[in-house]
Write an enzyme that holds these catalytic residues in place. Structure first.
Site, PDB file in Angstrom:
ATOM      1  N   HIS A  80     -18.306   0.302   4.133  1.00  0.00           N
ATOM      2  CA  HIS A  80     -17.107   1.410   4.316  1.00  0.00           C
ATOM      3  C   HIS A  80     -16.056   0.575   4.824  1.00  0.00           C
ATOM      4  O   HIS A  80     -14.988   1.397   5.123  1.00  0.00           O
ATOM      5  CB  HIS A  80     -17.512   2.510   5.338  1.00  0.00           C
ATOM      6  CG  HIS A  80     -18.833   3.109   5.263  1.00  0.00           C
ATOM      7  ND1 HIS A  80     -19.029   4.242   4.606  1.00  0.00           N
ATOM      8  CD2 HIS A  80     -20.001   2.745   5.696  1.00  0.00           C
ATOM      9  CE1 HIS A  80     -20.156   4.645   4.691  1.00  0.00           C
ATOM     10  NE2 HIS A  80     -20.934   3.493   5.390  1.00  0.00           N
ATOM     11  N   SER A  99       9.222 -12.040  -3.652  1.00  0.00           N
ATOM     12  CA  SER A  99       9.910 -11.048  -4.019  1.00  0.00           C
ATOM     13  C   SER A  99      11.401 -11.278  -4.222  1.00  0.00           C
ATOM     14  O   SER A  99      11.884 -12.191  -3.658  1.00  0.00           O
ATOM     15  CB  SER A  99       9.636  -9.915  -2.980  1.00  0.00           C
ATOM     16  OG  SER A  99      10.704  -8.947  -2.942  1.00  0.00           O
ATOM     17  N   LYS A 149       8.066 -12.548   1.332  1.00  0.00           N
ATOM     18  CA  LYS A 149       7.175 -12.117   0.568  1.00  0.00           C
ATOM     19  C   LYS A 149       6.331 -13.300  -0.367  1.00  0.00           C
ATOM     20  O   LYS A 149       6.949 -14.198  -0.792  1.00  0.00           O
ATOM     21  CB  LYS A 149       7.316 -10.788  -0.229  1.00  0.00           C
ATOM     22  CG  LYS A 149       7.672  -9.603   0.313  1.00  0.00           C
ATOM     23  CD  LYS A 149       6.653  -9.107   1.059  1.00  0.00           C
ATOM     24  CE  LYS A 149       5.471  -8.405   0.217  1.00  0.00           C
ATOM     25  NZ  LYS A 149       5.884  -7.099  -0.422  1.00  0.00           N
ATOM     26  N   GLU A 167      -3.625  -8.832  -8.358  1.00  0.00           N
ATOM     27  CA  GLU A 167      -3.521  -7.222  -8.655  1.00  0.00           C
ATOM     28  C   GLU A 167      -3.741  -6.915 -10.088  1.00  0.00           C
ATOM     29  O   GLU A 167      -4.097  -5.836 -10.646  1.00  0.00           O
ATOM     30  CB  GLU A 167      -2.078  -6.970  -8.078  1.00  0.00           C
ATOM     31  CG  GLU A 167      -1.884  -6.738  -6.813  1.00  0.00           C
ATOM     32  CD  GLU A 167      -0.440  -6.933  -6.408  1.00  0.00           C
ATOM     33  OE1 GLU A 167       0.107  -5.661  -6.370  1.00  0.00           O
ATOM     34  OE2 GLU A 167       0.401  -7.958  -6.165  1.00  0.00           O
TER      35      GLU A 167
END
Ligand code: ARG
Length: 466
Positions: A164, A285, A291, A298
């Site tokens: 979980h 970024s 970043k 992704e």
């Protein structure tokens, strides 16, 4: 093509036509925009067919030689980018044959004896998908090796195991990496299975019913590396199981890739810091200078969308199609092309990411002990050392967790007096099982997280890959 002005009936099949197709008809009908990717398979299939026709005395040896040589000329023109693909000629089959006629003249017209575009396209596409199985197998082999190297580097590094996405029990980094080795290993064997099953030749099924010419389907099958000819000509021209199997297998593989990609995204976040991705597989970024984004992970996570989409699209195209060939089946190729391009890219990117990945051992170890991860070890101790039934031990441990949680500490921070206030059978010895290293070392059941078990699995895989 030269003897006819543009926009009149097709020279390949125009005998009964007075007029050429409407521009829209041509646009919806043509597949050359995408099936030109089959050129090498198309030429290979045609060369095998022509050689067989000559061996069987169906065409002359000199015609077959001219055809074979001419096809190689066409091949090199396409490879050099010297070939003008024509939409009016619909597809790769007619583009190649038409150019062959320009190169060698009359004998080109004999190539299509005892053959149809229906068995031709089924053959070309099968050869192409078979190559893609081989490519996926090689890609998975490399990925498995990268995951195995990670497992070997950190076989006994402890980290939290989750259910979980909540801390469950400590596991080892090696164990976690080896879970992916198992998954990718199944993918690899599924591609091998699919390849084996698809390795039969449709060539010679002709339009649908076979042919009266004395062809040798075993010879063309062997020449093209197939195990045997397909046994039923109707099935041979209308079967696209091989593409469906490829896409299904690719989709399962993409699911696995997405799960690992998701873990890398989570693990590389500032909140987790379990891993550091290399600069080579990260992006920055344009506005936030701090970043470092896991874009490759992704995108890999997202690839399942289009790969499963391709599988669903082809399943729906094939559903309810009457035998034998229908033009609907031309919709098979773009789906497979897109899925395989993206699967191969995702496999390569994941292999690169994993090879460069730095696992933060200290951070993994610190996290491994938090979240009461050894509560099950404590309960097991009560069963083993104090003879409690597991359900009672579970209850006692739950009370100890609540006590630790209330004072804002972990289980090993409770004093023995505090422990004994919950159950008198608890002794100093229990602190031994509360340590994460002891916890993982104790999970020695087959396939468990104990480093000895993980080492055995790594050794098994290394032997398998050798
Ligand atoms: N371009 C066609 C395809 O991809 C080739 C087969 C055409 N056969 C036919 N009978 N029109 O399916």
């Amino acid at each position: 093509m030269t003897e006819q002005p543009a926009n009149t009936a097709n020279t390949m099949w125009g005998g009964r036509f007075a007029a050429g197709p409407d521009a829209i008809m041509e646009a919806i009908n043509a597949s050359i925009g995408f099936d030109q990717r089959l050129y090498a398979q198309d030429i290979r299939g045609s060369r095998a067919h022509a050689a067989m026709l000559a061996a069987q005395g169906i065409i002359s040896t000199s015609d077959a030689e001219a055809i074979g040589k001419g096809l190689l000329t066409v091949l090199s023109e396409i490879e050099k980018g010297d070939f003008a693909f024509s939409t009016a000629l619909e597809d790769i089959h007619m583009n190649v044959e038409s150019r062959l006629k320009e190169v060698i003249g009359e004998p080109a017209g004999r190539l299509h004896t005892a053959r149809s575009r229906n068995d031709q396209v089924a053959t070309d596409f099968r050869l192409w998908v078979r190559d893609q199985c081989d490519a996926a197998i090689a890609g998975l082999d490399a990925l498995i090796r990268a995951a195995l190297a990670q497992a070997e580097a950190g076989t006994d590094w402890v980290m939290p195991g989750f259910t979980h996405l909540q801390t469950a029990q400590p596991v080892t980094w090696g164990h976690h990496m080896m879970a992916y080795v198992e998954m990718f290993g199944r993918d690899l064997s599924r591609f091998q299975d699919a390849r084996r099953r698809m390795n039969e030749s449709p060539l010679g099924a002709a339009a649908l019913a076979g042919t009266g010419f004395p062809i040798d389907r075993h010879a063309t099958a062997a020449a093209l590396g197939f195990d045997r000819p397909m046994a039923n000509s109707l099935d041979a021209v209308s079967d696209r199981d091989f593409a469906l199997e490829y896409l299904s297998t690719a989709a399962i593989c993409a699911v696995h890739l997405s799960r690992l990609a998701e873990e890398l995204v989570i693990w590389s976040s500032a909140q987790f810091r379990f891993v550091t991705m290399s600069d080579r597989f990260s992006t920055g970024s344009s506005i936030m200078p701090q970043k470092k984004n896991p874009d490759a992970a992704e995108l890999i996570r997202a690839k399942i969308g289009r790969i499963l989409g391709a599988a669903v699209a082809l399943f729906v195209v094939m559903k309810g199609l009457p035998l034998a060939y229908s033009k609907d089946m031309q919709e098979d190729k773009e789906q497979v092309f897109d899925a395989s391009d993206n699967l191969m890219l995702a496999l390569a990117a994941m292999t690169g990411m994993l090879s460069d990945l730095h696992a933060n051992r200290d951070r993994l170890e610190a996290a491994a002990g938090s979240g009461f991860s050894t509560a099950t070890d404590l309960a097991d101790w009560l069963v083993r050392e104090a003879g409690l039934p597991f359900r009672d031990a579970h209850h006692v441990t739950g009370a100890l967790v609540a006590m630790a949680e209330k004072q804002g500490s972990d289980l090993p921070d409770l004093t023995l007096a505090q422990m004994q206030s919950v159950h008198p059978a608890l002794t100093d010895d229990v602190y031994n099982v509360l340590g994460v290293h002891n916890s993982v070392a104790s999970r020695t059941s087959y396939g468990g997280t104990a480093p000895a078990q993980v080492r055995a699995q790594i050794a098994r895989w290394k032997e398998k890959l050798a």
